[in-house]
Design an enzyme around this catalytic site. Structure first.
Site, PDB file in Angstrom:
ATOM      1  N   ASN A  60       0.799  -1.219   0.000  1.00 58.43           N
ATOM      2  CA  ASN A  60       0.000   0.000   0.000  1.00 58.43           C
ATOM      3  C   ASN A  60       0.836   1.274   0.000  1.00 58.43           C
ATOM      4  O   ASN A  60       0.369   2.313  -0.471  1.00 58.43           O
ATOM      5  CB  ASN A  60      -0.933  -0.002   1.226  1.00 58.43           C
ATOM      6  CG  ASN A  60      -1.603   1.339   1.438  1.00 58.43           C
ATOM      7  OD1 ASN A  60      -2.473   1.728   0.678  1.00 58.43           O
ATOM      8  ND2 ASN A  60      -1.185   2.051   2.479  1.00 58.43           N
ATOM      9  N   SER A  79      -2.769   0.006  -6.520  1.00 59.93           N
ATOM     10  CA  SER A  79      -2.342   0.754  -7.693  1.00 59.93           C
ATOM     11  C   SER A  79      -3.131   2.065  -7.782  1.00 59.93           C
ATOM     12  O   SER A  79      -3.703   2.530  -6.797  1.00 59.93           O
ATOM     13  CB  SER A  79      -2.532  -0.108  -8.943  1.00 59.93           C
ATOM     14  OG  SER A  79      -2.077   0.557 -10.100  1.00 59.93           O
ATOM     15  N   TYR A 124       5.074   8.566 -11.256  1.00 60.93           N
ATOM     16  CA  TYR A 124       4.156   7.794 -10.428  1.00 60.93           C
ATOM     17  C   TYR A 124       3.278   6.894 -11.296  1.00 60.93           C
ATOM     18  O   TYR A 124       3.085   5.705 -10.997  1.00 60.93           O
ATOM     19  CB  TYR A 124       3.297   8.769  -9.622  1.00 60.93           C
ATOM     20  CG  TYR A 124       2.208   8.150  -8.784  1.00 60.93           C
ATOM     21  CD1 TYR A 124       2.499   7.509  -7.587  1.00 60.93           C
ATOM     22  CD2 TYR A 124       0.866   8.238  -9.166  1.00 60.93           C
ATOM     23  CE1 TYR A 124       1.489   6.963  -6.795  1.00 60.93           C
ATOM     24  CE2 TYR A 124      -0.146   7.698  -8.384  1.00 60.93           C
ATOM     25  CZ  TYR A 124       0.172   7.058  -7.201  1.00 60.93           C
ATOM     26  OH  TYR A 124      -0.818   6.523  -6.425  1.00 60.93           O
ATOM     27  N   LYS A 182       3.081   2.793 -11.216  1.00 58.58           N
ATOM     28  CA  LYS A 182       1.845   2.065 -10.953  1.00 58.58           C
ATOM     29  C   LYS A 182       1.467   1.157 -12.123  1.00 58.58           C
ATOM     30  O   LYS A 182       0.887   0.086 -11.926  1.00 58.58           O
ATOM     31  CB  LYS A 182       0.709   3.044 -10.642  1.00 58.58           C
ATOM     32  CG  LYS A 182       0.867   3.761  -9.304  1.00 58.58           C
ATOM     33  CD  LYS A 182       0.920   2.789  -8.127  1.00 58.58           C
ATOM     34  CE  LYS A 182       0.880   3.513  -6.786  1.00 58.58           C
ATOM     35  NZ  LYS A 182       0.949   2.575  -5.644  1.00 58.58           N
ATOM     36  N   THR A 191      -7.117  11.297   1.480  1.00 62.42           N
ATOM     37  CA  THR A 191      -6.017  11.011   2.399  1.00 62.42           C
ATOM     38  C   THR A 191      -5.197  12.290   2.589  1.00 62.42           C
ATOM     39  O   THR A 191      -5.600  13.370   2.147  1.00 62.42           O
ATOM     40  CB  THR A 191      -5.140   9.888   1.836  1.00 62.42           C
ATOM     41  OG1 THR A 191      -4.660  10.263   0.534  1.00 62.42           O
ATOM     42  CG2 THR A 191      -5.948   8.599   1.697  1.00 62.42           C
TER      43      THR A 191
END
Length: 247
Positions: free
Chosen positions: A90, A143, A157, A161, A191
């Protein structure tokens, strides 16, 4: 108690979606390992779930982008529990950059290290043990929608992924039939990173997502529990979109 007697390791498990998965696994009876860069945050979550759910919880500080640190984490976990039934990759990182030409080698390597290199190393080490120990297990890769709908402000990034999605299918073939490997392709979730979103980003999200909103961290739990429990006993090499219908 779907996970009673199981041992679950969650990287990036001290906050956000990782913490929600740790709590959900503990609530279903699993002993949990919370692994993240800041050990003090892991300790706080470990104390929380032990008190609330009565399970064993091990906090481990480690840097997922460091090859040797991944090995140290695995050794620590197996010396404490002698097994891992569930691994959730994660931990993630997507730092902002002013322009593509200003992406430094250090930033690029760091993004690849956290999002791709570390998950490869942990999956290889733990997956082989799951197979050799005979008990099998479930591995879940977290992902991103960036993997298939990459935006210019997150290209390293997105590439990492996309590679993680390839690992999901490749490792499922390498470690089957006893170990299942699946993935969740997450969209925008509220988040810590969401505090840096601009008004423009929020407007685009509302305009382009069928649900017209971002996800709450606990909204990953249903999908994660499905893949990490026997509910998904016939699923491996699969990647689920969990992005509110973002187009």
């Amino acid at each position: 108690m779907k996970l009673s007697g199981k041992v679950a390791l969650v990287t990036g498990g001290s906050r956000g979606m990782g913490k929600e998965m740790v709590r959900a696994f503990a609530a279903e009876g699993a002993d949990v390992i919370i692994a993240s860069r800041k050990k003090e945050n892991c300790v706080a979550v470990a104390e929380e779930v032990t008190k609330e759910f009565g399970v064993r919880a091990l906090p481990v500080g480690f840097n997922v982008s460091h090859w040797d640190d991944c090995g140290r984490l695995v050794d620590t976990v197996y010396s404490e529990f002698a097994r891992v039934d569930i691994l959730v990759n994660n931990a993630g990182l997507s730092p902002l950059y002013p322009s593509l030409g200003e992406v430094t080698e250090e930033l690029f390597d760091k993004v690849i290290g956290v999002n791709l290199k570390g998950p490869f190393r942990l999956t290889a080490l733990i997956g082989e043990r799951m197979v050799n120990d005979g008990g099998g297990g479930s591995i879940l890769n977290i992902s991103s929608m960036e993997a298939w709908r990459p935006q210019p402000k997150a290209l390293p990034y997105a590439a990492a992924k996309r590679g993680l999605d390839a690992f999901t299918e490749g490792f499922s073939k390498a470690f089957g039939p006893t170990v299942r490997v699946n993935g969740i392709q997450c969209g925008a979730f509220l988040t810590d990173i969401s505090t840096a979103w601009t008004e423009e980003s929020l407007t685009a999200l509302k305009d382009n997502a069928s649900l017209s909103r971002a996800g709450n961290p606990d909204e990953i739990v249903g999908a994660a529990m499905y893949f990490c429990s026997d509910d998904s006993s016939f699923s491996t090499g699969a990647t689920l979109r969990l992005d509110g219908g973002f187009q």
